[in-house]
Design an enzyme around this catalytic site. Structure first.
Site, PDB file in Angstrom:
ATOM      1  N   CYS A  78     -26.605  78.980  32.537  1.00  0.00           N
ATOM      2  CA  CYS A  78     -26.542  80.437  32.682  1.00  0.00           C
ATOM      3  C   CYS A  78     -27.745  81.100  31.989  1.00  0.00           C
ATOM      4  O   CYS A  78     -28.851  80.993  32.494  1.00  0.00           O
ATOM      5  CB  CYS A  78     -25.198  80.940  32.197  1.00  0.00           C
ATOM      6  SG  CYS A  78     -24.728  82.467  33.000  1.00  0.00           S
ATOM      7  N   ARG A 105     -31.075  87.810  37.697  1.00  0.00           N
ATOM      8  CA  ARG A 105     -30.036  87.961  36.672  1.00  0.00           C
ATOM      9  C   ARG A 105     -28.876  88.811  37.166  1.00  0.00           C
ATOM     10  O   ARG A 105     -29.058  89.724  37.964  1.00  0.00           O
ATOM     11  CB  ARG A 105     -30.624  88.601  35.417  1.00  0.00           C
ATOM     12  CG  ARG A 105     -31.659  87.718  34.721  1.00  0.00           C
ATOM     13  CD  ARG A 105     -32.195  88.389  33.473  1.00  0.00           C
ATOM     14  NE  ARG A 105     -31.101  88.713  32.574  1.00  0.00           N
ATOM     15  CZ  ARG A 105     -31.087  89.793  31.797  1.00  0.00           C
ATOM     16  NH1 ARG A 105     -32.082  90.643  31.803  1.00  0.00           N
ATOM     17  NH2 ARG A 105     -30.053  90.011  31.012  1.00  0.00           N
ATOM     18  N   HIS A 175     -20.642  77.374  33.813  1.00  0.00           N
ATOM     19  CA  HIS A 175     -20.432  76.895  32.432  1.00  0.00           C
ATOM     20  C   HIS A 175     -19.603  75.620  32.393  1.00  0.00           C
ATOM     21  O   HIS A 175     -18.386  75.682  32.146  1.00  0.00           O
ATOM     22  CB  HIS A 175     -19.732  77.986  31.612  1.00  0.00           C
ATOM     23  CG  HIS A 175     -20.600  79.171  31.337  1.00  0.00           C
ATOM     24  ND1 HIS A 175     -21.371  79.273  30.198  1.00  0.00           N
ATOM     25  CD2 HIS A 175     -20.838  80.280  32.058  1.00  0.00           C
ATOM     26  CE1 HIS A 175     -22.044  80.415  30.227  1.00  0.00           C
ATOM     27  NE2 HIS A 175     -21.733  81.043  31.351  1.00  0.00           N
ATOM     28  N   GLU A 177     -19.368  73.584  30.126  1.00  0.00           N
ATOM     29  CA  GLU A 177     -18.839  73.366  28.765  1.00  0.00           C
ATOM     30  C   GLU A 177     -17.466  74.018  28.584  1.00  0.00           C
ATOM     31  O   GLU A 177     -16.808  73.791  27.584  1.00  0.00           O
ATOM     32  CB  GLU A 177     -19.842  73.889  27.713  1.00  0.00           C
ATOM     33  CG  GLU A 177     -19.948  75.398  27.564  1.00  0.00           C
ATOM     34  CD  GLU A 177     -20.767  76.075  28.664  1.00  0.00           C
ATOM     35  OE1 GLU A 177     -21.114  75.405  29.654  1.00  0.00           O
ATOM     36  OE2 GLU A 177     -21.021  77.292  28.536  1.00  0.00           O
TER      37      GLU A 177
HETATM   38  N1  GLN Z   1     -26.002  87.733  32.111  1.00  0.00           N
HETATM   39  C1  GLN Z   1     -26.631  86.880  31.162  1.00  0.00           C
HETATM   40  C2  GLN Z   1     -28.157  87.029  31.186  1.00  0.00           C
HETATM   41  O1  GLN Z   1     -28.663  87.650  32.049  1.00  0.00           O
HETATM   42  C3  GLN Z   1     -26.245  85.432  31.376  1.00  0.00           C
HETATM   43  C4  GLN Z   1     -24.753  85.250  31.234  1.00  0.00           C
HETATM   44  C5  GLN Z   1     -24.315  83.937  30.671  1.00  0.00           C
HETATM   45  O2  GLN Z   1     -25.104  83.181  30.086  1.00  0.00           O
HETATM   46  N2  GLN Z   1     -23.046  83.650  30.795  1.00  0.00           N
HETATM   47  O3  GLN Z   1     -28.816  86.517  30.344  1.00  0.00           O
END
Ligand code: GLN
Length: 192
Positions: A78, A105, A175, A177
């Site tokens: 992410c 993003r 994710h 994890e």
């Molecule tokens: N929205 C976050 C970003 O732009 C990423 C979100 C996340 O790591 N769960 O950095």
């Protein structure tokens, strides 16, 4: 046992540490660049990439992470995937350029900031780990809009790449994890 660092400046580094330990690695929480020296690989966790970038502005982190990525495998989830991308949009921000991907993003929009999806990974992923679907947790996730160069897609959701590998490196927009399935972490450990 492989020694894996988890960048622990911000975000869900503890969940990654636990997942890596379940997958059979020794974990080091990395808070200073000198700690990179004796690691076999590094995980950049999810969190907020803009906040991480601010924290990475100190102590010459960006150069040292880029140098580490030229020598050793890195896995970004992410926000970590955003930091490892070649190009970041919405808005543009600096990144390490370790993966030939372009990310947008927060691309799933506001009302669906978080979701859990069942995804069918590519056959190659299943052959290298174990068969079966993956539960993918997305939290204000980016969308990988372009994959080029040596980057290869290992899983998609809704047609968009969500797990991508390039040489020693791996990124996921979800994710792994946060679920009990340790196949994605195991795949990363295989690369060390
Ligand atoms: N929205 C976050 C970003 O732009 C990423 C979100 C996340 O790591 N769960 O950095």
């Amino acid at each position: 046992m492989k020694k894996v660092g988890v960048l622990a400046l911000q975000g869900d580094f503890a969940a990654h540490g636990a997942a890596l330990e379940r997958a059979g690695a020794e974990v080091v929480y990395v808070r200073h660049p000198e700690q990179l020296a004796d690691l076999d690989g590094l995980v950049i966790p999810g969190g907020e990439s803009t906040t991480m970038l601010k924290l990475l502005g100190f102590e010459g982190w960006m150069n040292q992470l880029a140098a580490f990525g030229r020598r050793k495998p890195m896995f970004g989830t992410c926000a970590g995937a955003i930091l490892m991308a070649r190009e970041v949009k919405a808005p543009h921000q600096p990144s390490l350029g370790l993966m030939d991907i372009e990310v947008e993003r927060n691309a799933y929009g506001r009302q669906s900031e978080s979701r859990v999806a069942e995804i069918q990974p590519e056959r190659e992923f299943q052959q290298r780990t174990a068969p079966g679907k993956l539960e993918a947790v997305f939290i204000r996730a980016p969308i990988i809009r372009k994959v080029s160069g040596g980057a290869r897609v290992l899983a998609r959701y809704d047609g968009d790449p969500v797990l991508v590998e390039q040489g020693p490196h791996l990124v996921a927009t979800f994710h792994p994890e946060l679920t009990a399935d340790s196949r994605v972490h195991s795949l990363f450990l295989e690369k060390l």
